[in-house]
Design a protein around this motif. Structure first.
Motif, PDB file in Angstrom:
ATOM      1  N   UNK A   1      -5.831   7.967  12.183  1.00  0.00           N
ATOM      2  CA  UNK A   1      -5.717   6.695  11.482  1.00  0.00           C
ATOM      3  C   UNK A   1      -7.022   6.354  10.771  1.00  0.00           C
ATOM      4  N   UNK A   2      -8.052   7.119  11.040  1.00  0.00           N
ATOM      5  CA  UNK A   2      -9.347   6.893  10.408  1.00  0.00           C
ATOM      6  C   UNK A   2      -9.216   7.037   8.901  1.00  0.00           C
ATOM      7  N   UNK A   3      -9.591   6.002   8.180  1.00  0.00           N
ATOM      8  CA  UNK A   3      -9.475   6.000   6.722  1.00  0.00           C
ATOM      9  C   UNK A   3     -10.009   4.698   6.160  1.00  0.00           C
ATOM     10  N   UNK A   4     -10.127   4.669   4.852  1.00  0.00           N
ATOM     11  CA  UNK A   4     -10.420   3.426   4.162  1.00  0.00           C
ATOM     12  C   UNK A   4      -9.063   2.786   3.915  1.00  0.00           C
ATOM     13  N   UNK A   5      -8.905   1.553   4.337  1.00  0.00           N
ATOM     14  CA  UNK A   5      -7.641   0.857   4.177  1.00  0.00           C
ATOM     15  C   UNK A   5      -7.716  -0.127   3.022  1.00  0.00           C
ATOM     16  N   UNK A   6      -6.706  -0.086   2.161  1.00  0.00           N
ATOM     17  CA  UNK A   6      -6.667  -0.924   0.975  1.00  0.00           C
ATOM     18  C   UNK A   6      -5.471  -1.850   0.966  1.00  0.00           C
ATOM     19  N   UNK A   7      -5.688  -3.042   0.500  1.00  0.00           N
ATOM     20  CA  UNK A   7      -4.630  -4.015   0.294  1.00  0.00           C
ATOM     21  C   UNK A   7      -4.183  -3.856  -1.151  1.00  0.00           C
ATOM     22  N   UNK A   8      -2.887  -3.904  -1.391  1.00  0.00           N
ATOM     23  CA  UNK A   8      -2.363  -3.749  -2.741  1.00  0.00           C
ATOM     24  C   UNK A   8      -1.223  -4.727  -2.987  1.00  0.00           C
ATOM     25  N   UNK A   9      -0.976  -4.997  -4.259  1.00  0.00           N
ATOM     26  CA  UNK A   9       0.090  -5.923  -4.617  1.00  0.00           C
ATOM     27  C   UNK A   9       0.675  -5.597  -5.976  1.00  0.00           C
ATOM     28  N   UNK A  10       1.856  -6.121  -6.210  1.00  0.00           N
ATOM     29  CA  UNK A  10       2.509  -6.012  -7.504  1.00  0.00           C
ATOM     30  C   UNK A  10       3.240  -7.320  -7.746  1.00  0.00           C
ATOM     31  N   UNK A  11       3.207  -7.788  -8.989  1.00  0.00           N
ATOM     32  CA  UNK A  11       3.774  -9.086  -9.313  1.00  0.00           C
ATOM     33  C   UNK A  11       5.278  -9.204  -9.404  1.00  0.00           C
ATOM     34  N   UNK A  12       5.949  -8.801  -8.373  1.00  0.00           N
ATOM     35  CA  UNK A  12       7.380  -8.983  -8.254  1.00  0.00           C
ATOM     36  C   UNK A  12       7.697  -9.030  -6.770  1.00  0.00           C
ATOM     37  N   UNK A  13       8.757  -9.710  -6.422  1.00  0.00           N
ATOM     38  CA  UNK A  13       9.053  -9.924  -5.019  1.00  0.00           C
ATOM     39  C   UNK A  13       9.782  -8.829  -4.272  1.00  0.00           C
ATOM     40  N   UNK A  14      10.438  -7.953  -4.979  1.00  0.00           N
ATOM     41  CA  UNK A  14      11.195  -6.904  -4.335  1.00  0.00           C
ATOM     42  C   UNK A  14      10.333  -5.913  -3.577  1.00  0.00           C
TER      43      UNK A  14
ATOM     44  N   UNK B   1       4.085   4.038  -2.593  1.00  0.00           N
ATOM     45  CA  UNK B   1       3.336   4.986  -3.401  1.00  0.00           C
ATOM     46  C   UNK B   1       2.363   4.191  -4.251  1.00  0.00           C
ATOM     47  N   UNK B   2       1.144   4.658  -4.394  1.00  0.00           N
ATOM     48  CA  UNK B   2       0.122   3.919  -5.143  1.00  0.00           C
ATOM     49  C   UNK B   2       0.516   3.503  -6.557  1.00  0.00           C
ATOM     50  N   UNK B   3       1.274   4.347  -7.249  1.00  0.00           N
ATOM     51  CA  UNK B   3       1.643   4.050  -8.632  1.00  0.00           C
ATOM     52  C   UNK B   3       2.552   2.843  -8.774  1.00  0.00           C
ATOM     53  N   UNK B   4       3.141   2.393  -7.673  1.00  0.00           N
ATOM     54  CA  UNK B   4       4.025   1.230  -7.726  1.00  0.00           C
ATOM     55  C   UNK B   4       3.267  -0.090  -7.593  1.00  0.00           C
ATOM     56  N   UNK B   5       1.964  -0.012  -7.417  1.00  0.00           N
ATOM     57  CA  UNK B   5       1.136  -1.203  -7.250  1.00  0.00           C
ATOM     58  C   UNK B   5       0.008  -1.195  -8.262  1.00  0.00           C
ATOM     59  N   UNK B   6      -0.322  -2.354  -8.771  1.00  0.00           N
ATOM     60  CA  UNK B   6      -1.351  -2.419  -9.803  1.00  0.00           C
ATOM     61  C   UNK B   6      -2.500  -3.378  -9.504  1.00  0.00           C
ATOM     62  N   UNK B   7      -2.495  -3.980  -8.335  1.00  0.00           N
ATOM     63  CA  UNK B   7      -3.575  -4.872  -7.930  1.00  0.00           C
ATOM     64  C   UNK B   7      -4.117  -4.355  -6.611  1.00  0.00           C
ATOM     65  N   UNK B   8      -5.418  -4.123  -6.570  1.00  0.00           N
ATOM     66  CA  UNK B   8      -6.020  -3.495  -5.398  1.00  0.00           C
ATOM     67  C   UNK B   8      -7.276  -4.187  -4.905  1.00  0.00           C
ATOM     68  N   UNK B   9      -7.468  -4.137  -3.605  1.00  0.00           N
ATOM     69  CA  UNK B   9      -8.683  -4.655  -3.015  1.00  0.00           C
ATOM     70  C   UNK B   9      -9.716  -3.547  -2.986  1.00  0.00           C
ATOM     71  N   UNK B  10     -10.896  -3.857  -2.468  1.00  0.00           N
ATOM     72  CA  UNK B  10     -11.983  -2.878  -2.449  1.00  0.00           C
ATOM     73  C   UNK B  10     -11.942  -1.939  -1.252  1.00  0.00           C
ATOM     74  N   UNK B  11     -11.158  -2.285  -0.260  1.00  0.00           N
ATOM     75  CA  UNK B  11     -11.019  -1.444   0.909  1.00  0.00           C
ATOM     76  C   UNK B  11     -11.882  -1.871   2.086  1.00  0.00           C
ATOM     77  N   UNK B  12     -11.430  -1.539   3.282  1.00  0.00           N
ATOM     78  CA  UNK B  12     -12.188  -1.793   4.496  1.00  0.00           C
ATOM     79  C   UNK B  12     -12.051  -0.558   5.380  1.00  0.00           C
ATOM     80  N   UNK B  13     -13.166  -0.103   5.914  1.00  0.00           N
ATOM     81  CA  UNK B  13     -13.178   1.137   6.671  1.00  0.00           C
ATOM     82  C   UNK B  13     -12.712   0.971   8.104  1.00  0.00           C
ATOM     83  N   UNK B  14     -11.842   1.876   8.528  1.00  0.00           N
ATOM     84  CA  UNK B  14     -11.373   1.920   9.908  1.00  0.00           C
ATOM     85  C   UNK B  14     -11.738   3.283  10.462  1.00  0.00           C
TER      86      UNK B  14
END
Length: 124
Positions: free
Chosen positions: A89-102, A107-120
């Protein structure tokens, strides 16, 4: 503008727990699909868990039963509760979002807003 800021990462022993948070600004949780991704050194970014505006969730097979994704629309926060952590599970964890509710595929390509990441980091 939209900003996602992750927090809560750190080092933990295998079998332990950790809770990651993502603070969102300029994002309405009720109308965005949000997700957690992670990327280990030398590996491609992979989806961990996603949550739609209606609360539906999706998890990677590797974390099912161990991780739980949730959101608090009032506080504009996204959370990933990680239990029974493993070395892999060791990795950089990122928060992501896309402007629709569904609920969107993990997959990364389905999201276009990203955080900077936090290391675990999980130690054996």
């Amino acid at each position: 503008q939209v900003k996602l800021v992750e927090s809560g990462g750190g080092s933990v022993q295998a079998g332990g727990s950790l809770r990651l948070s993502c603070a969102a600004s300029g994002v309405t949780g009720s109308s965005y699909c949000m997700a957690w991704f992670r990327q280990a050194p030398g590996k491609a970014r992979e989806g961990v868990a996603g949550i739609a505006s209606d609360g539906r969730t999706n998890y990677a097979d590797s974390v099912k039963g161990r991780f739980t994704i949730s959101k608090d629309n009032a506080k504009n926060t996204l959370t990933l509760q990680m239990n029974s952590l493993e070395f892999d599970d060791t990795a950089m964890y990122y928060c992501a979002a896309f402007g629709s509710g569904g609920l969107r595929p993990l997959y990364p390509v389905w999201y276009n807003i990203w955080g900077q990441g936090t290391q675990v980091t999980v130690s054996s």
